[in-house]
Design an enzyme around this catalytic site. Structure first.
Site, short mmCIF file in Angstrom:
data_model
loop_
_atom_site.label_atom_id
_atom_site.label_comp_id
_atom_site.label_asym_id
_atom_site.label_seq_id
_atom_site.Cartn_x
_atom_site.Cartn_y
_atom_site.Cartn_z
CG HIS A 5 58.11 44.07 -38.51
ND1 HIS A 5 58.74 45.08 -37.83
CD2 HIS A 5 57.01 44.64 -39.09
CE1 HIS A 5 58.08 46.21 -37.99
NE2 HIS A 5 57.03 45.97 -38.75
CE LYS B 264 59.27 45.67 -42.00
NZ LYS B 264 58.52 46.02 -43.23
#
EC number: 1.17.1.8
Length: 255
Positions: free
Chosen positions: A150, A154
């Site tokens: 990600h 995040k």
């Protein structure tokens, strides 16, 4: 017409959700929620004048919205969901990192109020299919590892999608995996599935599940290259959530 409140509307996913709602003729953006807002003028945030800007749970009731869509953060999501349920608003939760104890408590609360809701580890249809295929593969390949990748901002690791995938792999197994070396380099073990989290700029949301067996291997991977890919799933959830009478986990329940 389905009236929708968006919590976390100033974030990247919140902004995508606001635009998606405004693009559908059967949706109406009725309100947004952010406890850090002190000036309740929607035009200050580029919103139409008729949208209510809310910053406190006391302002919530069933007349505000039919559906609460939440893309906030792991620290706020449980309290937000509880407030939505108590106000009679159907929650659609896309925030990762909710503690299992909070999740179970909210499921019980929604059941007691006969209110439908959704907690979705991922709204991407490719991710939902990956989890389904991984569960099926685990019946034949009990030895598996997950790599989730990600963007650098995040907040939670491992991701909610990776955690849900690990649970589905465990549910799909018909035999125990082999014992392996267990140390920090092997990732966090969830249901005896090593999960490795990558956080790098340039990534959005990606997951790879690797299965190994005698003389062969299987890899299942999904890639979300743009947050717009999640909006189809969010729209499905908004349309279906009022038909449910309990809080469920996983978008596949509405597909």
């Amino acid at each position: 017409m389905i009236h929708v409140l968006v919590a976390g509307f100033r974030g990247a996913m919140g902004q995508k959700t606001v635009k998606m709602i405004q693009s559908h003729s059967d949706f109406a953006l009725s309100a947004v929620f952010d406890p850090k807002i002190t000036i309740n003028n929607p035009q200050n945030y580029g919103l139409p004048a008729e949208v209510k800007v809310l910053n406190h749970y006391d302002q919530l009731n069933a007349n505000v919205a039919d559906v609460w869509v939440d893309f906030t953060n792991p620290d706020a999501v449980a309290a937000n969901t509880e407030a939505a349920i108590n106000a009679g608003i159907h929650p659609v939760i896309g925030t990762s990192g909710m503690a299992p104890a909070d999740q179970n408590r909210l499921i019980r609360l929604a059941k007691a109020k006969h209110l439908g809701g959704l907690i979705a580890p991922n709204f991407g249809l490719s991710a939902v299919l990956l989890m389904k295929f991984a569960q099926e593969a685990a019946a034949y390949f009990p030895d598996a590892e997950i790599i989730e990748m990600h963007h650098q901002d995040k907040a939670d690791a491992p991701s909610g999608t990776a955690i849900a995938t690990a649970h589905k792999i465990a549910d799909g197994r018909t035999q125990k995996p082999l014992s392996t070396i267990d140390n920090d380099a092997r990732g966090q073990r969830i249901d005896d599935v090593p999960v490795h989290a990558v956080r790098l700029p340039g990534y959005i949301a990606h997951e790879e599940v690797l299965f190994g067996g005698p003389g062969e291997a299987l890899t299942i991977r999904q890639d979300s290259f743009d947050r717009q890919s999640f909006m189809q799933g969010v729209a499905v959830a908004i349309r279906k959530v009022q038909e449910a009478d309990q809080l469920v986990v996983g978008l596949e329940n509405f597909l």
